[in-house]
Design a protein around this motif. Structure first.
Motif, mmCIF file in Angstrom:
data_model
loop_
_atom_site.group_PDB
_atom_site.id
_atom_site.type_symbol
_atom_site.label_atom_id
_atom_site.label_comp_id
_atom_site.label_asym_id
_atom_site.label_seq_id
_atom_site.Cartn_x
_atom_site.Cartn_y
_atom_site.Cartn_z
ATOM 1 N N GLU A 1 0.867 -1.189 0.000
ATOM 2 C CA GLU A 1 0.000 0.000 0.000
ATOM 3 C C GLU A 1 0.898 1.231 0.000
ATOM 4 O O GLU A 1 2.129 1.107 0.099
ATOM 5 C CB GLU A 1 -0.929 -0.013 1.208
ATOM 6 C CG GLU A 1 -0.227 -0.052 2.551
ATOM 7 C CD GLU A 1 -0.221 1.295 3.238
ATOM 8 O OE1 GLU A 1 -1.295 1.871 3.412
ATOM 9 O OE2 GLU A 1 0.871 1.783 3.600
ATOM 10 N N THR B 1 0.364 4.427 1.867
ATOM 11 C CA THR B 1 0.356 5.400 2.953
ATOM 12 C C THR B 1 1.651 5.365 3.769
ATOM 13 O O THR B 1 2.211 6.417 4.105
ATOM 14 C CB THR B 1 -0.854 5.154 3.888
ATOM 15 O OG1 THR B 1 -2.015 5.045 3.076
ATOM 16 C CG2 THR B 1 -1.021 6.270 4.886
ATOM 17 N N GLU C 1 -2.528 -12.264 -2.178
ATOM 18 C CA GLU C 1 -3.909 -12.615 -1.834
ATOM 19 C C GLU C 1 -4.383 -13.688 -2.794
ATOM 20 O O GLU C 1 -3.765 -13.919 -3.833
ATOM 21 C CB GLU C 1 -4.814 -11.389 -2.008
ATOM 22 C CG GLU C 1 -4.588 -10.318 -0.973
ATOM 23 C CD GLU C 1 -5.690 -9.269 -1.004
ATOM 24 O OE1 GLU C 1 -6.699 -9.463 -0.327
ATOM 25 O OE2 GLU C 1 -5.530 -8.260 -1.710
ATOM 26 N N PHE D 1 -6.058 -8.768 -7.315
ATOM 27 C CA PHE D 1 -4.805 -9.129 -7.976
ATOM 28 C C PHE D 1 -3.669 -9.178 -6.968
ATOM 29 O O PHE D 1 -3.795 -8.659 -5.861
ATOM 30 C CB PHE D 1 -4.476 -8.098 -9.058
ATOM 31 C CG PHE D 1 -5.486 -8.053 -10.163
ATOM 32 C CD1 PHE D 1 -5.324 -8.842 -11.295
ATOM 33 C CD2 PHE D 1 -6.607 -7.248 -10.064
ATOM 34 C CE1 PHE D 1 -6.268 -8.822 -12.315
ATOM 35 C CE2 PHE D 1 -7.562 -7.222 -11.076
ATOM 36 C CZ PHE D 1 -7.392 -8.006 -12.205
ATOM 37 N N GLU E 1 -2.809 11.676 0.146
ATOM 38 C CA GLU E 1 -2.577 11.799 1.588
ATOM 39 C C GLU E 1 -2.439 13.285 1.901
ATOM 40 O O GLU E 1 -1.679 13.990 1.233
ATOM 41 C CB GLU E 1 -1.274 11.092 2.011
ATOM 42 C CG GLU E 1 -1.089 9.671 1.481
ATOM 43 C CD GLU E 1 -2.040 8.626 2.057
ATOM 44 O OE1 GLU E 1 -2.748 8.929 3.044
ATOM 45 O OE2 GLU E 1 -2.085 7.517 1.499
ATOM 46 N N TYR F 1 -5.764 3.601 11.444
ATOM 47 C CA TYR F 1 -6.876 4.549 11.379
ATOM 48 C C TYR F 1 -7.416 4.991 12.735
ATOM 49 O O TYR F 1 -7.414 4.240 13.699
ATOM 50 C CB TYR F 1 -8.023 3.947 10.588
ATOM 51 C CG TYR F 1 -7.700 3.753 9.130
ATOM 52 C CD1 TYR F 1 -7.490 4.846 8.303
ATOM 53 C CD2 TYR F 1 -7.582 2.491 8.589
ATOM 54 C CE1 TYR F 1 -7.184 4.688 6.963
ATOM 55 C CE2 TYR F 1 -7.280 2.315 7.242
ATOM 56 C CZ TYR F 1 -7.080 3.414 6.440
ATOM 57 O OH TYR F 1 -6.768 3.254 5.125
ATOM 58 N N LEU G 1 -14.435 -0.200 -3.957
ATOM 59 C CA LEU G 1 -13.613 0.416 -4.997
ATOM 60 C C LEU G 1 -12.489 1.240 -4.386
ATOM 61 O O LEU G 1 -11.427 1.401 -4.985
ATOM 62 C CB LEU G 1 -14.468 1.350 -5.856
ATOM 63 C CG LEU G 1 -15.677 0.757 -6.567
ATOM 64 C CD1 LEU G 1 -16.411 1.853 -7.325
ATOM 65 C CD2 LEU G 1 -15.235 -0.340 -7.517
HETATM 66 P P1 HAM Z 1 -6.920 -0.655 1.298
HETATM 67 O O1 HAM Z 1 -8.377 -0.679 1.678
HETATM 68 O O2 HAM Z 1 -6.084 -1.787 1.744
HETATM 69 O O3 HAM Z 1 -6.358 0.731 1.822
HETATM 70 O O4 HAM Z 1 -6.812 -0.543 -0.265
HETATM 71 C C1 HAM Z 1 -7.405 0.529 -0.953
HETATM 72 C C2 HAM Z 1 -7.958 0.087 -2.290
HETATM 73 O O5 HAM Z 1 -6.953 -0.604 -3.033
HETATM 74 C C3 HAM Z 1 -9.107 -0.903 -2.234
HETATM 75 O O6 HAM Z 1 -10.330 -0.260 -1.978
HETATM 76 C C4 HAM Z 1 -9.047 -1.480 -3.629
HETATM 77 O O7 HAM Z 1 -9.583 -0.575 -4.580
HETATM 78 C C5 HAM Z 1 -7.563 -1.546 -3.885
HETATM 79 N N1 HAM Z 1 -7.047 -2.905 -3.628
HETATM 80 C C6 HAM Z 1 -6.594 -3.412 -2.470
HETATM 81 N N2 HAM Z 1 -6.178 -4.678 -2.637
HETATM 82 C C7 HAM Z 1 -6.363 -4.977 -3.936
HETATM 83 C C8 HAM Z 1 -6.111 -6.126 -4.751
HETATM 84 N N3 HAM Z 1 -5.568 -7.230 -4.244
HETATM 85 N N4 HAM Z 1 -6.430 -6.070 -6.071
HETATM 86 C C9 HAM Z 1 -6.986 -4.958 -6.590
HETATM 87 N N5 HAM Z 1 -7.232 -3.848 -5.883
HETATM 88 C C10 HAM Z 1 -6.933 -3.846 -4.574
HETATM 89 C C11 HAM Z 1 -5.069 1.170 1.639
HETATM 90 O O8 HAM Z 1 -4.288 0.638 0.892
HETATM 91 C C12 HAM Z 1 -4.761 2.443 2.366
HETATM 92 N N6 HAM Z 1 -3.344 2.762 2.154
HETATM 93 C C13 HAM Z 1 -5.645 3.564 1.896
HETATM 94 C C14 HAM Z 1 -5.366 4.862 2.589
HETATM 95 C C15 HAM Z 1 -4.637 5.891 2.119
HETATM 96 N N7 HAM Z 1 -5.754 5.199 3.795
HETATM 97 C C16 HAM Z 1 -5.290 6.396 4.097
HETATM 98 N N8 HAM Z 1 -4.583 6.816 3.081
#
Ligand code: HAM
Length: 425
Positions: free
Chosen positions: A83, A85, A117, A124, A133, A265, A285
């Protein structure tokens, strides 16, 4: 073909035809960031493993099961970023952005993330996140701004069936009260839960609410909800966020069970889902929220922060589910058809000049017959076809055919580029 090597599971090639859609989405995201005044940050694809352990959290699925972690030749433990952040915060601290007079610091990023995953539709092992951010402000107006930016991206690309879900995870005090309530709730029957949850009970009981394995256990539904444990300050903060969302005309639902899968969070947490019929099982999403303690956790001064991330893969899936066609630019301005060796030679320079004059242009490289050259022009959706035969070359002329209406005109070869510019104006 027997020793062919295929693409790794959970990854994909994005081929021409698709890449144009990606570029359009990326351009829209950048343009929105410009309007909202978020600036691009580029960080490495890998970071020290500890960064994610400390920020995303030791008890999360991401850290426990999903990271691509490896030891490099210098014996360091590195991890492909799951990710964005953590790296944004690391960079904020390392580059002392907290010292900038321009607060809050508003950043965005776009790039591949990696999670081991189980692949399925919309999930994916390598996916591309666009995220923002904002660090340095505890004004609830910035929470609303961040949510509004994500919603604007989806709406301006043509999505209509969206559901925004918000919750508050409160401050430290609210979390502590909620934590105690969770422990009392789950402890008597924790033996019925998976071993991960049994560990989580002591370390981080809130994570139990996010467990995929125990999702259907009856104690999940009746679990104490954070919203009942918010301190007055936290409740007031949340009220402001929802007021601003209402002021901006952004519809939302409050879901007290929204806990998010990452540990950093507090206060505002939100997700945007697709409500489109036929969308796969994974409907989220976009996810984001506030992380007021994270900068400190990574070694910086106490600094509030908030952001979101969304994947382009799921955005494209949502567009598909709603039948939205992106207005990608297909077609070229001019295809040069040549007959005879001399004319063919001549089109090498002519093609170059068209391109130098900013036109998209192509010619035949397969020594095709004239009919096949016209077919190639058709396949490329050429707006104009310029035909140069031996006779035309002798007379220093070129025939230009508009493919929209079939109209043909003859132009002087010398001033072709200039005339073509006038025609295309
Ligand atoms: P997260 O909910 O783990 O949050 O991921 C955010 C978005 O990334 C998901 O809603 C989805 O759209 C996409 N995503 C996550 N995993 C996958 C995957 N395996 N395949 C496709 N899309 C995926 C974060 O990553 C936090 N860093 C968000 C954040 C930013 N919070 C504060 N700042």
């Amino acid at each position: 073909m027997s020793n062919q090597i295929n693409i790794p599971r959970g990854t994909q090639d994005i081929l021409p035809g698709q890449t144009e859609k990606w570029q359009l989405i990326e351009a829209k995201a950048r343009e929105l960031c410009e309007r909202y005044q978020y600036r691009e940050l580029r960080t490495p694809i890998f970071e020290h493993t500890d960064l994610f352990k400390r920020s995303v959290g030791d008890t999360t699925d991401i850290v426990q099961k999903e990271m691509y972690t490896f030891t490099d030749r210098g014996d360091r433990s590195l991890t492909l970023r799951p990710e964005g952040t953590a790296a944004a915060v690391r960079s904020f601290v390392e580059n002392k952005m907290f010292g900038s007079p321009n607060q809050p610091v508003k950043l965005y990023y776009m790039g591949p993330m990696f999670r081991y995953e189980r692949p399925q539709a919309g999930r994916f092992r390598q996916f591309v996140q666009f995220g923002v951010e904002a660090m340095g402000s505890a004004d609830p107006a910035i929470d609303a701004e961040v949510i509004s930016l994500a919603m604007s991206l989806y709406k301006e690309l043509g999505l209509k069936k969206l559901k925004l879900v918000v919750n508050s995870l409160g401050d430290k005090e609210s979390r502590k009260a909620h934590r105690d309530a969770l422990v009392s709730h789950f402890q008597p029957r924790i033996g019925e839960f998976c071993s991960d949850c049994q560990n989580r009970l002591e370390k981080n009981p809130m994570r139990i609410l996010d467990c995929k394995a125990d999702r259907d256990h009856e104690l999940m539904k009746s679990a104490p909800s954070i919203i009942d444990y918010l301190t007055d300050d936290s409740a007031q903060y949340f009220n402001k966020v929802t007021k601003y969302l209402t002021d901006l005309g952004i519809e939302f639902e409050v879901d007290a069970n929204l806990v998010r899968g990452l540990d950093y969070y507090n206060h505002t947490a939100f997700e945007i889902m697709s409500d489109a019929e036929g969308f796969g099982a994974i409907t989220t999403l976009c996810g984001g929220g506030r992380y007021n303690g994270l900068v400190e956790e990574i070694g910086g001064p106490e600094t509030p922060g908030i952001g979101f991330a969304l994947s382009i893969e799921r955005l494209l899936a949502a567009l598909d589910a709603e039948g939205v066609e992106l207005p990608v630019n297909e077609g070229i301005d001019c295809y040069l058809v040549a007959l005879g060796d001399e004319a063919k030679d001549y089109t090498v320079g002519l093609l170059h000049n068209l391109r130098m004059a900013d036109f998209s242009a192509e010619r035949d490289y397969q020594d095709r017959k004239i009919k096949a050259q016209f077919k190639a022009a058709d396949r490329m959706n050429a707006r104009y076809v310029a035909v140069l035969g031996e006779d035309e070359l002798k007379e220093k002329k070129i025939n230009l055919k508009s493919m929209a209406d079939g109209e043909q005109i003859q132009l002087p070869l010398e001033s072709f580029i200039e005339k073509f510019k006038d025609i295309c104006k």
